[in-house]
Design an enzyme around this catalytic site. Structure first.
Site, PDB file in Angstrom:
ATOM      1  N   ASP A  29     -15.697   4.453  40.040  1.00  0.00           N
ATOM      2  CA  ASP A  29     -15.314   4.072  41.396  1.00  0.00           C
ATOM      3  C   ASP A  29     -16.502   3.392  42.082  1.00  0.00           C
ATOM      4  O   ASP A  29     -17.639   3.840  41.945  1.00  0.00           O
ATOM      5  CB  ASP A  29     -14.891   5.318  42.184  1.00  0.00           C
ATOM      6  CG  ASP A  29     -14.153   4.989  43.454  1.00  0.00           C
ATOM      7  OD1 ASP A  29     -14.751   4.373  44.357  1.00  0.00           O
ATOM      8  OD2 ASP A  29     -12.968   5.351  43.570  1.00  0.00           O
ATOM      9  N   ASN A  86      -3.031  10.176  44.213  1.00  0.00           N
ATOM     10  CA  ASN A  86      -2.501   9.990  45.555  1.00  0.00           C
ATOM     11  C   ASN A  86      -1.177   9.232  45.464  1.00  0.00           C
ATOM     12  O   ASN A  86      -1.018   8.350  44.636  1.00  0.00           O
ATOM     13  CB  ASN A  86      -3.491   9.211  46.421  1.00  0.00           C
ATOM     14  CG  ASN A  86      -4.806   9.946  46.578  1.00  0.00           C
ATOM     15  OD1 ASN A  86      -4.831  11.144  46.788  1.00  0.00           O
ATOM     16  ND2 ASN A  86      -5.900   9.222  46.454  1.00  0.00           N
ATOM     17  N   SER A  94      -4.764   3.636  48.390  1.00  0.00           N
ATOM     18  CA  SER A  94      -5.196   2.345  48.930  1.00  0.00           C
ATOM     19  C   SER A  94      -4.829   1.176  48.030  1.00  0.00           C
ATOM     20  O   SER A  94      -4.839   0.041  48.469  1.00  0.00           O
ATOM     21  CB  SER A  94      -6.711   2.352  49.181  1.00  0.00           C
ATOM     22  OG  SER A  94      -7.402   2.617  47.981  1.00  0.00           O
ATOM     23  N   VAL A  95      -4.517   1.454  46.774  1.00  0.00           N
ATOM     24  CA  VAL A  95      -4.101   0.415  45.840  1.00  0.00           C
ATOM     25  C   VAL A  95      -2.755   0.845  45.255  1.00  0.00           C
ATOM     26  O   VAL A  95      -2.662   1.925  44.665  1.00  0.00           O
ATOM     27  CB  VAL A  95      -5.132   0.215  44.703  1.00  0.00           C
ATOM     28  CG1 VAL A  95      -4.657  -0.835  43.715  1.00  0.00           C
ATOM     29  CG2 VAL A  95      -6.493  -0.174  45.270  1.00  0.00           C
ATOM     30  N   HIS A  99      -3.029   5.601  39.735  1.00  0.00           N
ATOM     31  CA  HIS A  99      -4.351   5.866  39.177  1.00  0.00           C
ATOM     32  C   HIS A  99      -4.712   7.324  39.415  1.00  0.00           C
ATOM     33  O   HIS A  99      -4.245   7.957  40.346  1.00  0.00           O
ATOM     34  CB  HIS A  99      -5.420   4.938  39.765  1.00  0.00           C
ATOM     35  CG  HIS A  99      -5.507   4.943  41.254  1.00  0.00           C
ATOM     36  ND1 HIS A  99      -4.562   4.342  42.063  1.00  0.00           N
ATOM     37  CD2 HIS A  99      -6.435   5.479  42.084  1.00  0.00           C
ATOM     38  CE1 HIS A  99      -4.906   4.502  43.332  1.00  0.00           C
ATOM     39  NE2 HIS A  99      -6.030   5.189  43.374  1.00  0.00           N
ATOM     40  N   HIS A 101      -7.965   9.892  39.822  1.00  0.00           N
ATOM     41  CA  HIS A 101      -9.401  10.049  40.065  1.00  0.00           C
ATOM     42  C   HIS A 101      -9.896  11.246  39.248  1.00  0.00           C
ATOM     43  O   HIS A 101      -9.265  12.312  39.264  1.00  0.00           O
ATOM     44  CB  HIS A 101      -9.673  10.351  41.539  1.00  0.00           C
ATOM     45  CG  HIS A 101      -9.265   9.281  42.485  1.00  0.00           C
ATOM     46  ND1 HIS A 101     -10.167   8.402  43.045  1.00  0.00           N
ATOM     47  CD2 HIS A 101      -8.058   8.950  42.992  1.00  0.00           C
ATOM     48  CE1 HIS A 101      -9.531   7.584  43.853  1.00  0.00           C
ATOM     49  NE2 HIS A 101      -8.244   7.898  43.845  1.00  0.00           N
TER      50      HIS A 101
END
Length: 113
Positions: A29, A86, A94-95, A99, A101
Site C-alpha cells: 500500500d 471493505n 476507495s477503489v 481487494h 488488506h
C-alpha cells in the site's frame, strides 16, 4: 475506464509487487497503516464482495489462501495479522475493485475505525 488497480495489474502504474500468479496480484500500500500493509487483488475485476457471484468462488478462495500465505512470507504469521475487505464507501472502500488488506507488524486495536 480502468480502476487504479486494473492499471497497476496492467503495469500502467508502478507498484511494489510482492506476489503475482494467474489469478491475483499483491502489492504494498502506498499509504500504509501498519508496518506491513499489502493489498491483494483479483486480476479479473470484481467491484466489491457484494457483487461477487457463485462463479467467483475460486478466485475468492484463492485470494484468502494467498493472503494467509503472504502473511507468512511478510513475517507476521506468528505475531498476528488482520485481513480487511471493505465493501462500499461507508466501509472505507476507495477503489471499486475487490481487494484484501493484509495488515500486521504492530498491535492492531479493536474495534477498527
Amino acid at each position: 475506464m480502468k480502476t487504479l488497480f486494473e492499471r497497476i495489474i496492467a503495469r500502467e502504474i508502478p507498484a511494489d509487487i510482492v506476489y503475482e500468479d494467474e489469478l491475483v496480484l499483491a502489492f504494498r500500500d502506498i499509504k500504509p497503516h501498519a508496518p506491513v500493509h499489502v493489498l491483494i487483488v483479483p486480476k479479473r475485476p470484481i467491484p466489491r464482495v457484494a457483487e461477487a457471484t457463485p462463479e467467483d468462488h475460486k478466485v475468492l478462495g484463492h485470494l484468502l489462501l494467498k493472503a494467509a500465505e503472504l502473511a507468512g512470507k511478510l513475517g507476521v504469521k506468528e505475531t498476528g495479522y488482520r485481513l480487511v475487505i471493505n465493501n462500499g464507501p461507508d466501509a472505507g472502500e476507495s477503489v471499486p475493485h475487490l481487494h484484501c488488506h493484509i495488515l500486521g507488524g504492530r498491535p492492531l486495536s479493536w474495534p477498527p475505525g
